[in-house]
Each structure stands twice: as C-alpha cells, then as structure tokens.
Scaffold this motif. Structure first.
Motif, PDB file in Angstrom:
ATOM      1  N   ASP A 244     -10.127   2.356  -3.659  1.00 11.23           N
ATOM      2  CA  ASP A 244     -11.297   1.392  -3.688  1.00 11.23           C
ATOM      3  C   ASP A 244     -12.480   2.126  -3.209  1.00 11.23           C
ATOM      4  O   ASP A 244     -13.113   3.178  -2.475  1.00 11.23           O
ATOM      5  CB  ASP A 244     -10.542   1.106  -1.997  1.00 11.23           C
TER       6      ASP A 244
ATOM      7  N   ASN B 188      -6.015  -5.362  -2.542  1.00  5.80           N
ATOM      8  CA  ASN B 188      -4.889  -5.393  -1.439  1.00  5.80           C
ATOM      9  C   ASN B 188      -3.349  -6.131  -1.832  1.00  5.80           C
ATOM     10  O   ASN B 188      -2.769  -5.432  -1.701  1.00  5.80           O
ATOM     11  CB  ASN B 188      -5.452  -6.162  -0.162  1.00  5.80           C
TER      12      ASN B 188
ATOM     13  N   LEU C  58      -0.658  -4.486   0.307  1.00  7.19           N
ATOM     14  CA  LEU C  58      -1.612  -4.579   1.697  1.00  7.19           C
ATOM     15  C   LEU C  58      -0.661  -6.204   2.196  1.00  7.19           C
ATOM     16  O   LEU C  58      -1.373  -6.365   3.538  1.00  7.19           O
ATOM     17  CB  LEU C  58      -2.387  -3.969   1.545  1.00  7.19           C
ATOM     18  N   ASP C  59      -1.019  -6.601   1.386  1.00  9.40           N
ATOM     19  CA  ASP C  59      -1.706  -8.930   1.646  1.00  9.40           C
ATOM     20  C   ASP C  59      -1.018  -9.129   0.626  1.00  9.40           C
ATOM     21  O   ASP C  59      -0.864  -8.898  -0.342  1.00  9.40           O
ATOM     22  CB  ASP C  59      -3.070  -8.775   1.569  1.00  9.40           C
TER      23      ASP C  59
ATOM     24  N   SER D 106     -12.274  -5.866  -3.377  1.00  8.54           N
ATOM     25  CA  SER D 106     -11.212  -5.462  -2.711  1.00  8.54           C
ATOM     26  C   SER D 106      -9.425  -5.918  -2.233  1.00  8.54           C
ATOM     27  O   SER D 106      -8.706  -5.949  -1.875  1.00  8.54           O
ATOM     28  CB  SER D 106     -11.666  -5.296  -1.696  1.00  8.54           C
TER      29      SER D 106
END
Lengths: 783, 229
Positions: free
Chosen positions: B166, B49, B54-55, B45
C-alpha cells in the motif's frame, strides 16, 4: 461516565468515613473546659490478678477535693450501681431506665450541662430530687411540664423532679436520661458509705484549676492512697488521671459506663479514607488521560485555528472541575441515602448537618478543587503539548513513561484489595472460632431473668421453688453477672496471707446448683450442697487457675484451705474445671464462687435468676416463667435473655469490623477494577496500531488477549507478593487482641489472590478482546 | 490466483452510506505484478484490504486460491492470511518496541515455526533486503528507507504467495523509493505475486498491468511494459 462513577464512589466512602471519624474525635469536647476535666481511675493488682477500674469508692472524690483544694476546682461523682436498670413509674407510665444516674450537685461545676428549667446551684442538692432530660420527660409526661411531678423508683423511692435537662449530645461517653441527687444515696446507705473505701462503683470526675499540671496532682496520689485505702489494699492500688477527651477512644477498662470506641479503628479508617480519595482521584486522572488519544484531533484542530496552550489548559481543568463537581454532588446524594443504614450499622447518630460545619465545608471544597485540578492538570498539560501537525497526521506517539507510574498505582490498589480480602476472610474465621469455641460451660437452653431491684431478688427461694414445679425446668440458680460476659472482684483472706489484708479476686456470687446447671465439672472435693445450710458461710469453690495462683501444688492440696470472705469463715471445699468467665478477648483468670451469707447481700447480688430447661420450644417455658413472675412481681414487666444470644453479642465489634472490612474490600476492589480498566484502556489505546499489525500478520484474538493480559498477570502477582506478608502482619497483630485465637489459614492467601486475579483477568481479558476484535483494516488505515 | 467477481464495499455510519467499491471484477494471476491507481478516496485501499483478507466485502464473490472466502470469519481469514499473504504499508507499521529481527520474525511466530528455523528464515529475509547488519536495531534507529526494507523483509519472510503493498514509497524520498521498487520487482521476478496501490506513475511503471479505479469502479486497465530492475 465510568470516571464520574469511580470518583463519586471514592468520594462517598471518603465523606462517610470522615463524617464518622469527625464524630469519634469530637467526643466530650463540647464541654468548654474539657481539657481540664479528668476521670480518676485506679489499678488494683494482687499478684497479677485484679482490675483496672474506671470507678472509685464513694469517699474518694470528696476526700481528694478537700485534700487538694488548690489544684482541684470541682469534683463530681456519677453512680448507677454499674449499669443497673431502674424501674421508673409515673402514674400509668413505667419504663426500665438504663440511663438513670445519681450525681453530685457539683456536676454542673465540672461539666457543661444545660438546664432548660431549674437552678444548677440548688436543683440537685436535696434528697430525693431528680432532673430529667427533655426526651425522657416526653416519655412520661408528653407535653406537660415535668417540674414538680413525683416519680417512683423501683416501687420504693420517690423523687421530685426539680429541673429539666437538655438531652446530652450523642458524642459523649455517658448518656443520661435522669440525674438524681447524690444526697439520696447517702440516705439510702447511711453513714457507712462515707467510710467504705472498697466498694467502688462511683465514676469520679475532677476539674483542675486553670494552669494546673495534672502531673502535679498525680504525684500526690501515692501519699493519698497510703493515707486512705485499707492496709493491704494500699500496697496494690495505683490511682491515675484519665483525660476526659481520652475516654471515648482510649479507654477499654473495667466497669466502663458505656462501651467506648477504639483509636486504632479510627486510624485504620482514616488511612482507608485518604487512600480511597487518592486512588479515586488517580483513577480519574488515568481515565481522563487514557481517553485523551480520542481527543487529540480536537486539540490539533483547535490549535491549528489559533487556540493558545493556556486556553486549552483552562478548558481541560475547567472540564475536570465540572466533572468532579458532578461526582461530588452524586457522592453527597449517596451519603444522604446511605447515612441512615450506616448509622444503624455503626450505632451512631451522624447527620448530614455535620457537613455544614464551616471547617468541614471548606475541607470538602478543598478536596473538590484538589481532585478537580489535579485530575485536570495532567491531561491538560499532556494534551495541550501535542503538536497539531503530528496529531492530525496520526503519527502521535504517546510516551511509555507514564504507563509505569500507572502500573505501580494499579499494583498498589490490588495490593490493598488483596490484603483486605485476606483480612476479611480472617476476621470472619476468627469470629466463627469465637462463636463456636468451647467456653467450658453449657450455653444453650439457658435463660437469664434480670431480677435486680425487683421483689423476686428478695424472694428467691420461693420463686425458685415455683419454677422447679415445671418438669421441663431442670435447674435454677442465681448470679450477679451474665455468665461468660463479666464478673466482679471481691475481697478474701486466703490461707498464707496476713489476717488484716484483703486480697481481691475475680468472683461470681452464685447459689447452689450453679455448677450443675452450667455442667461445669468438680475436679476435686465437692460442689455446694443445698442441704448443707452452713455452706453459704463456710464453703467456697475455686477454679484450677486459682489453685495455681495460690501456689498450691494440687487441687487436692487446696481442699480445706482457709479462704475467708468479709462475713463468712470459708474454707475451700471444691475445685472446679476452668471456664471462660469473660469474653475470649481475655485469658482464663483465677475465679472464686461464693454464696452470700447475709440476707441483704443475697438480695443485692441476685441480679439474675438463671433457668435451664429441656425441650425444643422455649416459648412454653417462657410463658410459664412469666406466669410465676406475675405472682411474685405483678407490677414489673417481665424480661429475659437467652445466654447464647448474649454471648454472641460479645463479638459484635468483631462482627461489625468483619462486615465493614468486607464492604471496604468490595469497594476498593471495584475502585481498583476501574483503575485497571483505565490502565488497560490506556495501554490498548496506545497499542492499537501494534495490535493491528500483529493481526494483519496473522495473530489470533487469543494471542492478542494473551499478549496484553500477560503484563497484568505480572502486576497481580507482584501485588500478591506484597499483600501476603502485609496481610499476615496485619492479621497477627489484630489476633493479639484475643487471648483465644484461630490460626492464620494459609489457604486464604492464595484464595484472595485467585479472587483478585480472576477479577483482573476478566477486566483485561474483556478490554483486550474488544481491542483485538477491531478490524486491522481500520486501525491501519491512514488515509 | 485471485478471482474478484462484482465485489462491493459499503461503509455505513449513522447517517451516511458511502460506496467505496461498486461491483468490481478483477482477475489476478499467479506471478503477476499489478499496480492499482486512482485519485484519493477512489477505493484503492479498500480493495487492497479486501484482497489482503483484512476486511470482508459487502457483496460479490472473492476467490482466493480456488476458495470462496468473501464470507469467511475473522478467524478463518487470519488463518489464510498468515500462510499466504505479506503486507507492506506506506508508514511501514513496524512495532517500535521490537527489534528489527523480532519484527521480521513476527509472521513466523504466528505460523508456529520453531525458533531455529525462524532464525534461519529471518536471516535469509534480511539478507535479501540487505539489512542483516541491522537486525538488533530498533525501527526508530533506522531511516525511512531502511524501515521500509525491514517491512519488505517481514512481508517476504514466510514466502507468501501474494504480497500487498500500500503506497510502499509514499513516505520515502525518490532514491529510497527506487530502492524499494527494485526490491519488489526482484521479488516478483522470483515468482511472488504482487499487488501494489500507488499514486505514483513512476512506481506503477514497474508493474506488468495497471488497474485504474475511480469512484469505486474499474475505469481502465492497461498492460504495461515493466521497467526492468
């Protein structure tokens, strides 16, 4: 942390206000027979002009007690010539005493007054005897026994101290330092005092027999008035009974002993105290539930390992009780810290010891338990209901129902905040208006010198002559009251009224140059003339309002009209422009200016010598006046008042109210802000996932902040919509207290709205910003 | 399309430092369908991400359509994300307060697409997942499989170059799971690049390439003969 602070703040206000209210409601209730004690008051109405006097003529009390012995158990009169300051000496020690009263010896039969030394039956009977309170005795005698010592009053009268009084409690409507025997008065004024039903500075109290209905006595009053009051006056006089316990909060009449409190303020404060407590508890609850999401896992785990629901409920209520107890302790410490400045501000003497009263203590414990349990109850039941599996899986979904209730609460808080902000702004606007209003007379560069009961009052002309030697002193006159603060009423026989009836009109006893000094224009006729020696007995001045009141068609018509006073054969020689002889709470009244004829009257009514000066520095003038004073009155301390300062004092109540509502507005805004913070936290907490999704899908931080703030903007708009009419209604009601009032400024409404909106937006904005900053990767994680 | 070079991700708490990704390198070509597999906690995950912007990674380089983006700010990443990437989550992550239509429309709102065009695009996306008849419903009124189809519609509505999924079938029964997998395969065949994290061998078998992760490192890659929808 924030919820402890919020609750402590709310509790602090609650405790302070309730202490204050308890104090206000306790006035004069320390007399065991308080319910049976009444003050005789009277209303005099001469065609709309007159007074409602709290004091009565000298013979009224004794006559009434003799007339109705089966109803009246005891009677006492209290006198200090309407708040005269007496000059009291013992050896080297001398003070001006404001609380020197004459009283009938029966005062001990009416009131519960404790004598430390002396005999209540005998100590106040003889002429020239006086009782002194412990703290006053300490001023003069230190630790020595005052009983038997001689003191001197106004350098003329000698009094023997025959007893020692306990200091009166602070919560009484009259505070005495000395009680002198009323028999002394009789000796001072002679027999004529007993026949004088006009001069009325005697506060008269009666105690009814048990089980006597005051209405029964009141029913006798019309007959009583007819029988004893002078013809003419008896048609316009009405007697009333005023309950002793009503005096402090319900009496704002003429010639009060002290300025009293106001019931309406007590009610407003009580409402605010209760409101404050409810809000603080609700916010406390809100914040507790808002943070509950963070504890869901704890509860889930506890439940998995076998905790019963009841155990969890007990745990939560227990925690909440502990937290609110901490808040209560913090609040008590805050009260202790704030109390001295609060007392100073409110002019009270409230002590923490009032908290030790069993009833108050129980009340406080009840407040603590209620707040603690209620605040704990909701989270307790709400959280303990969680299904452990759901919680642990993270699929818990909070209900949206509760957030509506929260929104209403926050809206209410903001409504009150906005209304209070508007009220505060309006109060200061009105205060400003009052201070700067044109009163119709000059008020700067004017000094009032109190000369009552001093050698100066009997030696006015020489004193004045000496003052006028100084080129910077332009005018000097004398008055019986501070101009613009108060006046008395005097009896006249104007043209068009029967020759054997007195009419009572608001009057100032002045000397020549009064109008010149205060720059009050004469509209018709002439001013008093110094050269005209007959003016004191033959001339009178009236204002325009009096012309109107008499029904004369023009100022010109008034000139030459008969206007006899008790001694003089006066006629109206001039009409002057209206000015405000009292505070702007009251409207313009008809007014008479009179110069007294008889020498003793001239002395008696010379309460103040008024000096008008030019130049910047009053210090030079004051030291000159003091030098002159020393010549005329070497043994008396020199005292003075600036007129503008005295006039400002008239609105001290309003100033206090303004300051108080400003403080309360700030506190409530802070509390409301905390409530809002709780609500926003709760809602963002609930919407964490949604915020995460939106961010993952590309929403910018601004959009998220906007999304969350939008709802609160609506709440504040609704709060404004409710608060504006509420504030308008409140303010127009309050402004009714003033005969002269500023208009309601509509700009204040959006201003208050904007202030609260900005506060609300910075809180929601901040909270929403924090929420939107969190990484979507974190909020969407589910592993 | 995506070039991952020696990327690491370290999570720090006060006391513990956890290396979730340890110098991973990976190349994702346009039009590929890649499955990332591995046991719980292997960093799947986290990788997703980072790929989904997202990260940010703690170290290494990340090239997204020829741009080095590993040091991009949240604002820059959000900008890239909304135009290029669609997401599908195991627990769907639909917003319960919005209708199916509004949920699907959300990415378009953030791209600033006008209302009329938005409606057309949403209708088209819902048609593709066969959910147009449910557009006025709320997510809680739908079955899990239906919700995931809505989520797929939301992921494809703006025609992103890349879709990240996911565990898209993790919360679904096998029948619904197969439906969703077929849908994804279809999208891939229409040219969308797909990266899917999964536990399921069966789901992985739809992909062209399977990347195996263990303790934050790539331990194997095999080319797969994908199932045909």
């Amino acid at each position: 942390m924030i919820n402890i602070v919020g609750l402590a703040l709310g509790l602090t206000c609650f405790i302070l206000i309730t202490l204050y209210i308890t104090g206000e409601l306790s006035y004069d209730r320390h007399h065991p027979d308080a319910e049976r004690i009444y003050r005789v008051i009277n209303d005099a109405d001469f065609g709309g002009v007159g007074e409602t006097s709290t004091s009565s003529p000298f013979p009224l009390g004794t006559t009434m007690a003799q007339e109705y012995p089966n109803m009246i158990e005891a009677m006492t009169r209290i006198y200090n010539n309407w708040n005269t300051e007496y000059f009291v000496e013992y050896g080297e020690h001398h003070f001006k005493e404001k609380n020197f009263f004459f009283a009938d010896s029966s005062i001990f039969k009416v009131f519960d007054i404790e004598l430390v030394k002396g005999n209540p039956n005998t100590s106040l009977v003889e002429m020239n005897t006086v009782l002194i309170t412990e703290s006053a005795a300490n001023r003069y005698f230190g630790d020595n026994d005052p009983v038997g010592k001689m003191i001197r009053l106004d350098e003329r009268f000698h009094f023997k101290i025959t007893g020692l009084l306990k200091d009166p409690p602070s919560n009484t409507h009259f505070h005495y330092d000395f009680l002198a025997s009323m028999s002394t008065m009789r000796a001072m004024y002679g027999l004529r005092l007993n026949k004088n039903w006009i001069w009325n500075p005697y506060w008269t109290y009666i105690k009814l027999h048990e089980n006597i209905d005051p209405e029964a006595l009141k029913a006798q009053f019309p007959t009583f008035v007819d029988k004893y009051f002078a013809r003419g006056e008896n048609n316009s006089k009405t007697l009333y009974l005023q309950a002793l316990t009503d005096i402090h909060l319900h009496s704002a009449l003429d010639y009060e002993i002290e300025t009293n409190g106001r019931m309406s303020y007590v009610i407003i404060l009580a409402a605010i105290a209760i409101f404050m407590l409810i809000i603080a508890s609700i916010n406390f609850m809100n914040l507790a539930t808002a943070t509950s999401a963070g504890r869901a896992r704890e509860i889930g785990v506890k439940k998995v390992f076998g905790a019963y629901r009841m155990q969890l409920i007990v745990q939560f209520i227990g925690e909440s009780l502990i937290i609110s107890f901490i808040a209560l302790i913090i609040a008590l410490v805050c009260v202790e810290i704030i109390l001295p400045s609060f007392n100073n501000f409110a002019g009270k003497n409230i002590s923490m010891s009032a908290l030790l009263d069993a009833r108050y203590l129980l009340g406080l414990i009840a407040v603590w338990l209620t707040t603690g349990i209620l605040s704990g109850l909701y989270p307790a039941f709400y959280l303990s209901r969680f299904r452990p599996v759901k919680v642990l899986k993270g699929t818990l979904k909070n209900g949206a129902k509760s957030s509506n209730a929260r929104k209403i609460l926050v809206t209410v808080q903001f409504t009150i905040s906005i209304a209070l902000v508007i009220g505060t702004l309006m109060a200061f606007r009105q205060l400003n208006y009052l201070r700067n209003a044109d009163l119709g007379f000059k008020k700067d560069n004017i000094i009032f010198i109190p000369v009552d009961h001093t050698p100066v009052s009997g030696n006015y002309d020489a004193f004045e002559g000496e003052l006028l030697q100084n080129p910077k002193i332009t005018h000097v006159t004398s008055l019986d009251y501070v101009l613009g603060v108060d006046h008395n009423s005097h009896e006249f026989k104007p043209e068009g009224f029967p020759d054997d009836e007195w009419q009572f009109y608001p009057t100032l006893i002045v000397r020549e140059d009064f109008l010149k000094l205060f720059e009050i224009p004469v509209l018709e006729g002439r001013d008093f003339n110094r050269k005209n020696k007959t003016d004191s007995a033959k001339a009178i001045l009236i204002n325009e309002a009096m012309v109107k009141h008499m029904g004369w068609n023009s100022n010109r018509e008034a000139i030459g009209k008969k206007f006899h006073s008790r001694v003089g054969q006066e006629r109206v020689v001039g009409v002057f422009k209206n000015f405000n002889v009292k505070s702007l709470h009251s409207d313009l009244t008809p007014l008479v200016l009179n110069i007294k004829e008889l020498e003793w009257e001239r002395r008696y009514f010379t309460d103040y010598v008024v000096v008008c000066y030019t130049g910047e520095d009053p210090k030079v003038i004051l030291s000159y006046i003091e030098d002159v004073w020393r010549k005329f009155s070497p043994t008396r301390p020199f005292d003075y008042k600036f007129l503008d300062t005295e006039l400002e004092k008239l609105y001290r109540d309003e100033e206090k109210l303004g300051t108080l509502s400003a403080i309360l507005a700030i506190v409530i805004i802070v509390v409301a802000a905390m409530g809002l913070f709780g609500l926003v936290s709760f809602m963002t907490e609930q919407r964490t996932k949604e915020i995460g999704i939106r961010k993952a899908l590309g929403a910018s931080i601004e959009r998220i902040v906007g999304l969350i703030s939008k709802e609160f903007v609506w709440l504040v708009i609704i709060a404004n919509a409710v608060a504006w009419p509420l504030a308008w209604w409140m303010m127009s009601d309050w402004l009714q207290n003033f005969a002269y009032r500023t208009s309601i400024n509509w700009l204040l409404f959006p201003l208050a709205g904007m202030i609260t909106m900005m506060i609300a937006m910075s809180i929601t904005g901040y909270r929403a910003w924090v929420a939107s900053k969190t990484d979507p990767a974190k909020t969407l994680r589910y592993e | 399309m995506i070039h991952v070079k020696e990327i690491s991700k370290v999570f720090r708490t006060d006391e513990v430092e956890t290396t979730a990704l340890d110098k991973i390198s990976l190349e994702i070509k346009e039009g590929e369908f890649i499955a990332v597999m591995g046991p719980s906690g292997c960093g799947k995950s986290t990788l997703l991400n980072i790929l989904g912007l997202l990260d940010n990674p703690s170290g290494g380089e990340l090239h997204f359509v020829d741009k080095e983006v590993s040091r991009y700010s949240e604002r820059q990443r959000a900008g890239l994300r909304k135009h290029n990437i669609g997401f599908i989550f195991q627990n769907f992550n639909l917003i319960d307060e919005l209708t199916v239509f509004d949920n699907v429309a959300l990415p378009l709102v953030y791209q600033g697409i006008g209302k009329a065009k938005r409606k057309k695009m949403v209708d088209e996306a819902l048609r593709r997942v066969n959910m147009q008849h449910r557009s006025k419903h709320y997510p809680l009124q739908l079955s899990g499989g239906q919700q995931q189809r809505v989520a797929v519609a939301r992921a494809v509505v703006s025609n992103p170059k890349l879709i990240l999924a996911d565990e898209p079938t993790g919360n679904l029964d096998s029948q619904h799971g197969e439906d969703v997998m077929n849908l994804l395969t279809e999208l891939n065949q229409q040219g969308t690049t797909l990266v899917m994290v999964t536990h399921s061998e069966s789901d992985a078998s739809y992909a062209q390439r399977i990347v195996k992760l263990f303790d934050g490192a790539v331990v194997g890659e095999n080319i797969n003969q994908p199932k045909v929808a």
